[in-house]
Design an enzyme around this catalytic site. Structure first.
Site, mmCIF file in Angstrom:
data_model
loop_
_atom_site.group_PDB
_atom_site.id
_atom_site.type_symbol
_atom_site.label_atom_id
_atom_site.label_comp_id
_atom_site.label_asym_id
_atom_site.label_seq_id
_atom_site.Cartn_x
_atom_site.Cartn_y
_atom_site.Cartn_z
ATOM 1 N N HIS A 1 0.680 -1.145 -0.013
ATOM 2 C CA HIS A 1 -0.207 -0.052 0.060
ATOM 3 C C HIS A 1 0.870 1.256 -0.243
ATOM 4 O O HIS A 1 1.930 1.365 0.570
ATOM 5 C CB HIS A 1 -0.906 0.073 1.162
ATOM 6 N N TYR B 1 5.680 3.991 -4.157
ATOM 7 C CA TYR B 1 6.048 4.246 -5.388
ATOM 8 C C TYR B 1 7.296 3.665 -6.026
ATOM 9 O O TYR B 1 8.244 3.805 -5.052
ATOM 10 C CB TYR B 1 6.103 5.921 -5.805
ATOM 11 N N ASN C 1 13.557 8.297 -8.064
ATOM 12 C CA ASN C 1 14.148 7.963 -9.377
ATOM 13 C C ASN C 1 14.811 9.225 -9.963
ATOM 14 O O ASN C 1 15.267 8.778 -11.010
ATOM 15 C CB ASN C 1 13.390 6.935 -10.147
ATOM 16 N N ARG D 1 17.253 7.952 11.318
ATOM 17 C CA ARG D 1 16.290 8.828 11.786
ATOM 18 C C ARG D 1 16.969 9.750 12.636
ATOM 19 O O ARG D 1 18.023 9.712 13.321
ATOM 20 C CB ARG D 1 15.211 7.926 12.493
#
Length: 212
Positions: A117, A120, A140, A194
């Site tokens: 879900h 891309y 990309n 992070r």
């Protein structure tokens, strides 16, 4: 349309199928579908309502649900959708899953890999049995050129990861949720990137409406 007698079209009035389309045995096509061009649909496939398919090769036992595909290949026993988009040169191998709000462009998705879900995947090769988490983006395009991402077999790409192409992620590696990957990853690497969480106590009220 070149089809076998065992094809079941639930509402012929709302379904358009080009004369050039080839359909196998025991295929079920629900209402509100448009299938065009040089498309082949394999045995036992189910096309759920509201799909658009053009110039695609769709394998056996596929479920295609509320989705679009053009110039794509879908292997046997693949699940697509709902609300997925397979753009040109999408190549989905057998037993893979392309879930809701997933877009695939010029990319190979290996056998058994799940992109479940909100992701891309563009200009990429993804190996077998990988997990591509919710919100993962294969970055990309740098504003001037398209670049490629390679992901090996058995990789875990966590939710909300950015893979900045060109980058090579080798097999059996683990990318933690929220990580931006800019360098190549070797086999068995565990990657986390992070900012450390900070908590400011008793400060939320300054930013909330109707709170003094």
């Amino acid at each position: 349309m070149n089809k076998n007698k065992s094809v079941k079209i639930l509402d012929k009035k709302s379904v358009f199928i080009d004369k050039t389309v080839k359909i196998g045995n025991n295929v079920t096509i629900y209402e509100n579908n448009r299938i065009e061009g040089d498309t082949e649909i394999g045995d036992g496939t189910v096309i759920m309502p509201n799909c658009y398919i053009k110039n695609c090769k769709i394998g056996k036992g596929v479920t295609f649900n509320y989705s679009q595909a053009e110039d794509a290949i879908v292997g046997d026993n693949v699940s697509v959708g709902p609300f997925a988009r397979l753009r040109p040169k999408a190549d989905i191998h057998e037993n893979a899953k392309i879930g809701n709000f997933v877009e695939i462009k010029n990319a190979v998705i290996g056998a058994g890999t799940k992109v479940s879900h909100l992701a891309y995947v563009g200009d990429a090769t993804v190996g077998k049995n990988c997990n591509i988490g919710c919100g993962a983006i294969f970055v990309n395009y740098n504003g001037k050129a398209k670049n490629k991402t390679i992901v090996g077999d058995n990789c875990f790409i966590g939710s909300n990861c950015n893979l900045i192409a060109p980058v090579n992620i080798q097999s059996d590696s683990y990318i933690c949720a929220g990580t931006t990957v800019t360098e190549d990853v070797k086999t068995d690497d565990f990657v986390i990137g992070r900012v450390r969480q900070e908590i400011k106590e008793n400060r939320a009220h300054k930013y909330l409406k109707n709170k003094e």
